[in-house]
Design a protein around this motif. Structure first.
Motif, PDB file in Angstrom:
ATOM      1  N   LYS A  74       1.294   1.264   6.956  1.00 32.18           N
ATOM      2  CA  LYS A  74       0.760   2.403   7.700  1.00 32.18           C
ATOM      3  C   LYS A  74       0.819   3.686   6.881  1.00 32.18           C
ATOM      4  O   LYS A  74      -0.109   4.506   6.920  1.00 32.18           O
ATOM      5  N   ILE A  75       1.889   3.864   6.137  1.00 29.87           N
ATOM      6  CA  ILE A  75       2.001   5.062   5.290  1.00 29.87           C
ATOM      7  C   ILE A  75       0.924   5.039   4.216  1.00 29.87           C
ATOM      8  O   ILE A  75       0.271   6.070   3.945  1.00 29.87           O
ATOM      9  N   LEU A  76       0.710   3.880   3.613  1.00 30.33           N
ATOM     10  CA  LEU A  76      -0.332   3.793   2.574  1.00 30.33           C
ATOM     11  C   LEU A  76      -1.710   4.053   3.168  1.00 30.33           C
ATOM     12  O   LEU A  76      -2.535   4.751   2.564  1.00 30.33           O
ATOM     13  N   ALA A  77      -1.975   3.503   4.346  1.00 27.25           N
ATOM     14  CA  ALA A  77      -3.290   3.693   4.969  1.00 27.25           C
ATOM     15  C   ALA A  77      -3.513   5.151   5.350  1.00 27.25           C
ATOM     16  O   ALA A  77      -4.585   5.720   5.079  1.00 27.25           O
ATOM     17  N   LYS A  78      -2.520   5.796   5.965  1.00 25.92           N
ATOM     18  CA  LYS A  78      -2.682   7.178   6.403  1.00 25.92           C
ATOM     19  C   LYS A  78      -2.799   8.130   5.225  1.00 25.92           C
ATOM     20  O   LYS A  78      -3.561   9.089   5.256  1.00 25.92           O
ATOM     21  N   SER A  79      -2.020   7.892   4.192  1.00 23.11           N
ATOM     22  CA  SER A  79      -2.094   8.776   3.024  1.00 23.11           C
ATOM     23  C   SER A  79      -3.451   8.654   2.339  1.00 23.11           C
ATOM     24  O   SER A  79      -4.011   9.642   1.860  1.00 23.11           O
ATOM     25  N   ALA A  80      -4.005   7.433   2.316  1.00 18.49           N
ATOM     26  CA  ALA A  80      -5.336   7.243   1.731  1.00 18.49           C
ATOM     27  C   ALA A  80      -6.391   7.975   2.554  1.00 18.49           C
ATOM     28  O   ALA A  80      -7.297   8.612   1.998  1.00 18.49           O
ATOM     29  N   TYR A  87       3.856   9.147  -1.148  1.00 17.07           N
ATOM     30  CA  TYR A  87       5.211   9.698  -1.138  1.00 17.07           C
ATOM     31  C   TYR A  87       5.213  11.146  -0.649  1.00 17.07           C
ATOM     32  O   TYR A  87       6.218  11.617  -0.100  1.00 17.07           O
ATOM     33  N   ASN A  88       4.071  11.849  -0.821  1.00 20.20           N
ATOM     34  CA  ASN A  88       3.968  13.210  -0.296  1.00 20.20           C
ATOM     35  C   ASN A  88       3.941  13.179   1.230  1.00 20.20           C
ATOM     36  O   ASN A  88       4.627  13.950   1.902  1.00 20.20           O
ATOM     37  N   LEU A  89       3.134  12.259   1.781  1.00 26.89           N
ATOM     38  CA  LEU A  89       3.085  12.107   3.235  1.00 26.89           C
ATOM     39  C   LEU A  89       4.453  11.728   3.787  1.00 26.89           C
ATOM     40  O   LEU A  89       4.936  12.323   4.757  1.00 26.89           O
ATOM     41  N   MET A  93       6.655  14.078   6.359  1.00 25.69           N
ATOM     42  CA  MET A  93       6.951  13.621   7.717  1.00 25.69           C
ATOM     43  C   MET A  93       8.444  13.384   7.921  1.00 25.69           C
ATOM     44  O   MET A  93       8.957  13.544   9.034  1.00 25.69           O
ATOM     45  N   HIS A  94       9.146  13.036   6.851  1.00 22.62           N
ATOM     46  CA  HIS A  94      10.599  12.907   6.953  1.00 22.62           C
ATOM     47  C   HIS A  94      11.226  14.268   7.274  1.00 22.62           C
ATOM     48  O   HIS A  94      12.132  14.366   8.114  1.00 22.62           O
ATOM     49  N   ARG A  95      10.717  15.305   6.640  1.00 21.51           N
ATOM     50  CA  ARG A  95      11.225  16.651   6.949  1.00 21.51           C
ATOM     51  C   ARG A  95      10.919  17.032   8.396  1.00 21.51           C
ATOM     52  O   ARG A  95      11.748  17.645   9.086  1.00 21.51           O
ATOM     53  N   GLU A 193      -4.168  -0.697  -3.945  1.00 25.42           N
ATOM     54  CA  GLU A 193      -2.984   0.109  -3.678  1.00 25.42           C
ATOM     55  C   GLU A 193      -2.552   0.877  -4.921  1.00 25.42           C
ATOM     56  O   GLU A 193      -2.707   0.393  -6.051  1.00 25.42           O
ATOM     57  N   PRO A 194      -1.988   2.067  -4.746  1.00 29.87           N
ATOM     58  CA  PRO A 194      -1.548   2.850  -5.913  1.00 29.87           C
ATOM     59  C   PRO A 194      -0.402   2.161  -6.650  1.00 29.87           C
ATOM     60  O   PRO A 194       0.448   1.508  -6.025  1.00 29.87           O
ATOM     61  N   GLU A 195      -0.377   2.326  -7.963  1.00 36.98           N
ATOM     62  CA  GLU A 195       0.691   1.723  -8.758  1.00 36.98           C
ATOM     63  C   GLU A 195       2.054   2.268  -8.380  1.00 36.98           C
ATOM     64  O   GLU A 195       3.074   1.581  -8.500  1.00 36.98           O
ATOM     65  N   THR A 196       2.082   3.513  -7.927  1.00 36.99           N
ATOM     66  CA  THR A 196       3.364   4.129  -7.566  1.00 36.99           C
ATOM     67  C   THR A 196       4.000   3.472  -6.348  1.00 36.99           C
ATOM     68  O   THR A 196       5.191   3.664  -6.097  1.00 36.99           O
TER      69      THR A 196
END
Length: 467
Positions: A74-80, A87-89, A93-95, A193-196
């Motif tokens: 879900k994080i990968l899909a939403k960030s895309a 990791y920015n998203l 959201m963690h903050r 998917e991103p390599e990161t």
């Protein structure tokens, strides 16, 4: 008195006996940080915060772990979708989640591990499961690794289901599976998917499956066996079922008790982003103080479903105001564990019965008001009230409320009064806009702006801030 808790695995309320005398290991599944937290999200945080406060009040040394899932589909899909690094998203959201917890006086856990910080422990656990014959790398070259559900005879024991009665796992491509119900322990990296978002592993670059994350982090900080595993009732299957299966298949006894808080619903449905009926914490806190929202959540038993409405929240705020009013009238008081009423202790010992405990709280407030009306000293009653509130995380004098801006001090009450006045004007403006009386709507907005308040129209309604 003996603390009794409802154990989801046995489906009965039973005496709580810790594995180590005087110590409790508590693990709670935290959130997947994909979007802003809403009221339904934070209920689990509040409920288990009350649990750890009560355990400490009873003299236990508590090691409380609440993880954060900061990598998943879900994080990968939403960030895309948003065109930003995953990791920015997740970090953003963690903050937001931390701010939401702070605003509701949810005490920080002993440790708050991130999934991305514990990949080595997950790889070790997966290797152990493969060696024991309970997991296998997919044969399709994908780099996926699956748990073999039919290799573990106890699979389904937590939720009392037979394997053949279960729906196929939906977290990976079924091509490489021996059984459609096998679930992913490791997900090989896809070209899209991103390599990161991948880590090196014996099966090639990839990332952990959701379920293996919690098993590895619980083991890291609480050991192979610990006392209580908590989370939302929606996590019982497949997440907690899979956690228990993979942990015990690896020779780890895992949790002795399972506890699950119920949903918060709107219009009878679980509050969730996917249903579009969520209410974010910042939006709710524009209308109510954090201490009032926490009281609303605490006043219901953790296993009871709550149908959310602003009308019910308003009633809760009024009820809590009566408690604050008594404390103000009673004068200076303290927190003293010896002052807890026996009925309150009995309620909390009965499966964390906060609904009954808040009833005791209000009965005690009524007695205090009676004493004040009779010209008697109510200091002892006020001390009992503050001590009960402290256990529930609702003591208005707790410095955490001042820091969060949601307590009961004069500044907070002034803020609440201003909010009520501004909301009244915004409702007038909304009515004018509905009547297409644009001149009147603009005039109301100008009045608000002259007072130094900036209004922003959003899809969730107008928001205001001090300019």
């Amino acid at each position: 008195m003996t603390l009794r808790l409802y154990d989801s695995s046995t489906r009965e309320v039973r005496d709580f006996v810790p594995l180590r005398e005087g110590e409790v290991g508590l693990y709670v599944c935290g959130l997947t940080v994909q979007s802003e937290p809403h009221v339904g999200h934070v209920r689990s945080g509040v409920n288990f915060d009350v649990l750890q406060r009560w355990l400490r009040a009873k003299g236990f040394a508590v090691t409380f772990i609440r993880n954060v899932t900061d990598i998943d589909d879900k994080i990968l899909a939403k960030s895309a979708e948003q065109g930003r690094p995953w990791y920015n998203l997740a970090a953003t959201m963690h903050r937001e989640l931390s701010k939401a917890y702070d605003s509701l006086n949810v005490a920080p856990p002993t440790y708050e591990p991130l999934a991305t910080g514990h990949v080595p422990e997950m790889i070790v656990l997966i290797e152990d499961l493969i060696a024991r014959g309970h997991a296998y790398p997919a044969g399709d070259g994908s780099g996926d690794v699956y748990f073999d559900v039919r290799s573990w005879g106890e699979y389904g024991s937590l939720t009392r289901q037979g394997v053949d009665d279960m729906e196929p796992a939906g977290d990976a491509d079924p091509r490489g599976k021996r059984d459609p119900r096998d679930f992913a322990l490791w997900k090989g990296r896809k070209e899209s998917e991103p390599e990161t978002a991948s880590w090196p592993s014996p099966w090639g670059p990839g990332r952990p499956g959701w379920h293996i994350e919690c098993s590895a982090m619980a083991g890291k900080y609480l050991g192979d066996a610990f006392d209580i595993h908590g989370g939302g009732v929606d996590l019982r299957f497949p997440h907690h079922e899979n956690e228990q299966a993979q942990s015990r298949a690896a020779g780890r006894p895992f949790a002795a008790y399972w506890m699950h808080n119920a949903w918060i619903t709107t219009a009878g449905e679980k509050m969730s982003k996917s249903l579009g009926n969520s209410l974010t914490i910042p939006a709710v806190l524009q209308r109510f103080r954090g201490i009032e929202l926490r009281y609303y959540l605490v006043a219901a038993h953790y296993r009871s479903h709550v149908e959310f409405s602003f009308e019910a929240l308003e009633e809760a705020a009024i009820a809590f105001a009566r408690v604050e009013n008594f404390l103000e009238r009673a004068g200076e008081s303290a927190v003293d564990p010896a002052a807890l009423p026996a009925a309150f202790v009995a309620a909390m010992d009965d499966d964390l019965g906060t609904a009954a405990a808040t009833a005791v709280l209000h009965d005690t407030v009524r007695e205090g008001n009676r004493r004040l009306a009779a010209g008697e000293d109510a200091t002892a009653v006020a001390t009992a009230v503050r001590t009960m509130l402290d256990v529930l995380g609702l003591d208005p004098a707790d410095p955490a409320w001042t820091a969060a801006g949601g307590g009961g001090g004069a500044d907070e009450k002034l803020s609440a009064a201003v909010d009520a006045l501004v909301r009244g004007l915004l409702e007038e403006r909304a009515a004018a806009r509905a009547d297409k009386d644009w001149a009147r709507a603009d005039a109301i907005r100008d009045r608000i702006k002259v007072a130094g308040i900036e209004v922003t129209d959003t899809p969730d309604g107008p928001k205001w801030t001090v300019d």
